[in-house]
Design a protein around this motif. Structure first.
Motif, PDB file in Angstrom:
ATOM      1  N   SER A 105      -0.532   1.423  -1.513  1.00 11.88           N
ATOM      2  CA  SER A 105      -0.107   0.144  -1.035  1.00 11.88           C
ATOM      3  C   SER A 105      -2.114   0.298  -0.835  1.00 11.88           C
ATOM      4  N   ARG A 106      -2.670   0.979   0.028  1.00 15.34           N
ATOM      5  CA  ARG A 106      -3.894   0.819   0.301  1.00 15.34           C
ATOM      6  C   ARG A 106      -5.148   0.058  -0.669  1.00 15.34           C
ATOM      7  N   ILE A 107      -4.601  -0.178  -1.704  1.00 20.50           N
ATOM      8  CA  ILE A 107      -5.264  -0.390  -3.028  1.00 20.50           C
ATOM      9  C   ILE A 107      -5.769  -1.591  -3.540  1.00 20.50           C
ATOM     10  N   LYS A 114       6.882  -3.665  -0.442  1.00 21.40           N
ATOM     11  CA  LYS A 114       5.640  -3.218   0.581  1.00 21.40           C
ATOM     12  C   LYS A 114       4.442  -4.236   0.358  1.00 21.40           C
ATOM     13  N   ILE A 115       4.286  -4.386  -0.730  1.00 19.96           N
ATOM     14  CA  ILE A 115       2.377  -5.139  -0.502  1.00 19.96           C
ATOM     15  C   ILE A 115       3.363  -6.440  -1.168  1.00 19.96           C
ATOM     16  N   ASN A 147       2.595   4.374   1.393  1.00 23.77           N
ATOM     17  CA  ASN A 147       1.471   4.236   1.396  1.00 23.77           C
ATOM     18  C   ASN A 147       0.529   3.704   1.445  1.00 23.77           C
ATOM     19  N   ARG A 148       0.301   4.784   0.359  1.00 26.02           N
ATOM     20  CA  ARG A 148      -1.160   4.963  -0.462  1.00 26.02           C
ATOM     21  C   ARG A 148      -1.683   4.896  -1.163  1.00 26.02           C
TER      22      ARG A 148
END
Lengths: 232, 524
Positions: free
Chosen positions: B167-169, B148-149, B164-165
């Motif tokens: 990838s927000r870091i 994803k990233i 999802n969680r």
């Protein structure tokens, strides 16, 4: 003259844009929009100087919150980020747990997801009014403890608190279900007219309950022979 | 081509790509096929079995290059040093509370940061490598995260919610790593627990190792560990945090030969995290080293030649360079100059620390005690100048609540004496101090107390009869401190400091030490 650092020039570097950059940028933008909406709400509420917990105040704050968040596309993770931003960030100069709770509830009620999970165990403050007016197609799961007036006016949704709540939990709820894994405070279910309130631990005191069911440690404690419905 | 040849071929290219890191040529080990890389101190070792197992799936050079990219980026970006590593571990531990899980979380986080940095900033084949690695458990989630990233197809698109969680870091924001690893650990917490339980159910040979290698103290030298602990002691919020982390790493530190006695070879002394904390903190307060004075030696020595002229003394002629001839202009004579050399210190006196550990003082083994830290700084300064330090740690000394440590150079013993806490009443046994003073020649005295001493009058009287330089640091303002001040006001050798902020104690003590040391010439 030959550049002695020529060997380092673009040596193996490419600095390409990766999807992580886009995700983080969009996250920051969304958070900034959510914060702007919250600041608008605070500006409106600040006119009253003291935020009194009255039914009319909450209704007014909720409608301002709904306007403030119009057009923002967000996910459950954004709501969680906002909660931590309120707690830690210097972006928000003051955290008033009442309006914050109303705003977070409005965000949850209008989120695209049907199931919203907020991991709030590390929050230093306990936010009030979480789950206000949670509609029937939503499930809100909060990991951590919450403040007063949790799940008031619940409107068919399912609110699960993986921790403890404080006073007036489920006050005025109409329908739906509130599950609290640990304990609740005084005036639990005050003015509730329907729905179910299930508490895994202890309830310090019930409010004046009109209708619905309240369970404590799997035992039905309202309605039963000792506690009759209250008529306002 | 054999793996050794590939390393020889790829290494210059990889070094150039990573801006010439100071690392030796990687070598090959007969490791298992599950783990690609082993890092010990600065030596990268690639497992030949791992290479052979992947050889059929991707190009040999690409395997080696990708593995080296990963290994080098650990040195060049994350964790970079032991302090960063231990700080990340400390943050992860706050979430999972379990040593093994915190270590795993730290390893995974550092791998994600490293690989993401490589993919973004360098031309690397890491994505191809991950596409060909077998994935299970947490690695499966991490591969999905990379997909994803990084925007690469790695054949793994599961675990949407977790990814999802994760990838927000902001993995590449160094300043936010502390907060990021906490979020990261929280998200994968259930998986870590699952993995930990599985590991415990398996027999020892069936473990599921990290394909890119584990991160442990093996990666660092003793000097790096020492420096890292010093920085970590200054960075943590309190003593307990430091103690918890050091206790977790105690076995590995001792195996590596690290002890509170300092660095060195052989098995060190058992680590006392409390002592280590004060040692490392005290090391961060520094005193400038005095330079040895340059002195004239008082006699002349031959310095250079010049032609001899009539009238100049014959005694200065250098017969060897004059070919045995006495002839003006040709004969060489010595010009002489007075010699200069490094002189010696006049000698720094020894120091006696008198420290109060009564109930009104902070227990140094529970919270950071600035009184103990100040005393430790003074000891360090005197020990560095090869002087000796003695400790008189007292609570109700007349009832035996005291430690009398004679003058010595053993840092560990001195720290042990300083960190002892009695927590009782406050009374001094002046006979002990008289004894200690008799053991050294005019030692400097530092007394750190809140002055609520039962036999304060006797102490004032005692100080009025000695000529040693005394620095009294008292915490908080009270009638006893005023009495001490009034009682010793005429004595020029006694300096009294009323400390309002405890944080100032080490600086006050060091300031006084510096003054004593620069004036020791006059003193002796």
């Amino acid at each position: 003259m030959k550049n002695p650092f020529e060997a380092f020039h673009h040596a193996g570097t490419r600095k390409r844009e990766i999807p992580l950059d886009t995700i983080l940028k969009s996250k920051e933008e969304t958070l900034s929009k959510i914060l702007t909406g919250y600041e608008d709400l605070l500006k409106n509420e600040a006119k009253d100087l003291v935020w009194l917990m009255q039914y009319s105040t909450v209704i007014k704050a909720y409608s301002i919150a709904e306007k403030g968040m119009e057009g923002i596309e967000y996910t459950a993770e954004d709501i969680e980020e906002f909660c931590y931003a309120l707690d830690h960030s210097d972006q928000i100069p003051y955290l008033i747990t009442g309006p914050a709770g109303v705003y977070i509830s409005a965000l949850c009620n209008h989120a695209q997801e049907e199931e919203i999970r907020l991991q709030l165990r590390d929050l230093n403050v306990k936010i009030n009014l979480l789950g206000y007016r949670l509609p029937s197609n939503k499930q809100l799961i909060v990991e951590g403890n919450v403040g007063d007036f949790t799940g008031i006016g619940l409107d068919g949704g399912e609110l699960i608190i993986e921790g403890s709540g404080k006073n007036y939990t489920g006050a005025g709820m109409k329908q739906g279900k509130i599950v609290v894994r640990h304990n609740l405070g005084f005036n639990t279910g005050h003015g509730m007219t329907g729905g179910e309130l299930m508490v895994g631990g202890r309830i310090k005191g019930l409010g004046k309950i009109v209708g619905g069911k309240v369970y404590e440690k799997d035992q039905l404690i309202f309605p039963n022979e000792g506690i009759k419905p209250f008529y306002f | 081509m054999e793996i050794e040849d590939i390393i020889q071929k790829v290494w210059p290219r990889v070094r150039r790509k990573h801006l010439y890191p100071q690392l030796p040529l990687p070598n090959v080990i007969e490791g298992g096929e599950d783990v690609a890389l082993e890092i010990k101190s600065k030596q990268l070792s690639i497992s030949s079995a791992f290479y052979q197992s992947l050889k059929g799936k991707m190009d040999g050079e690409e395997i080696v290059e990708a593995v080296l990219d990963h290994g080098i980026t650990h040195y060049m970006y994350c964790p970079w040093d032991f302090h960063t590593h231990i700080s990340l571990y400390n943050e992860a531990k706050k979430v999972v509370k379990q040593k093994d899980q915190a270590q795993k979380a730290t390893t995974y986080f550092m791998d994600v940061v490293t690989d993401t940095y490589c993919v973004k900033e360098r031309d690397t084949k890491l994505a191809t490598l991950y596409r060909n690695l077998p994935t299970t458990g947490v690695h499966k989630v991490l591969t999905a995260l990379y997909e994803k990233i990084w925007g690469e197809d790695l054949g793994n698109g599961e675990h949407e919610e977790l990814v999802n969680r994760l990838s927000r870091i902001p993995y590449l924001e160094r300043k936010r790593w502390g907060e990021s690893i906490k979020k990261f650990t929280k998200v994968i917490q259930d998986l870590l627990e699952e993995e930990w339980e599985n590991e415990h159910q398996r027999s020892p040979g069936e473990s599921n190792p990290n394909p890119m290698g584990e991160h442990s103290l093996e990666n660092y030298s003793l000097e790096e560990i020492d420096r890292g602990l010093r920085e970590f002691a200054g960075a943590v919020e309190d003593l307990q945090e430091f103690k918890e982390t050091v206790d977790d790493l105690k076995v590995e530190l001792e195996e590596k030969g690290y002890g509170t006695g300092g660095m060195g070879r052989g098995k060190g002394n058992p680590i006392d995290a409390n002592l280590l904390y004060y040692m490392k903190l005290a090391e961060s307060y520094t005193l400038p080293l005095r330079q040895l004075p340059i002195e004239k030696r008082g006699f002349l020595h031959p310095h250079a030649h010049r032609p001899w002229e009539i009238g100049k003394p014959f005694a200065d002629i250098d017969v060897w360079t004059s070919f045995g001839k006495i002839m003006p202009g040709m004969t060489q004579m010595w010009t002489k100059r007075e010699g200069e050399t490094h002189g010696e210190y006049e000698g720094t006196p020894d120091c006696l620390i008198i420290i109060d550990s009564s109930g009104s003082m902070i227990n140094p083994r529970e919270r950071l005690s600035y009184a103990v830290l100040g005393a430790a700084c003074a000891c360090n300064a005197y020990l560095k100048h090869e002087s000796r330090a003695a400790v008189y740690n007292f609570s109700d000394a007349l009832r035996g609540n005291k430690i009398v440590l004679d003058f010595n150079h053993a840092k560990e013993h001195i720290y042990q004496a300083l960190c002892r806490y009695f927590g009782g009443g406050t009374a001094l046994d002046l006979d002990d101090i008289t004894y200690l003073l008799s053991c050294a020649d005019n030692p400097d005295i530092f007394i750190i107390t809140d002055m609520q001493i039962t036999n304060l009058e006797k102490l004032i009287d005692f100080f009025n009869h000695i000529e040693n330089r005394v620095t009294a640091v008292h915490l908080g303002h009270n009638v006893h401190a005023t009495r001490f001040k009034d009682g010793t006001v005429k004595k020029k050798n006694i300096s009294l400091f009323n400390v309002k902020n405890k944080e100032d104690i080490p600086k006050i003590v060091l300031g006084k030490v510096k003054e004593y040391m620069t004036s020791s010439l006059k003193w002796s």
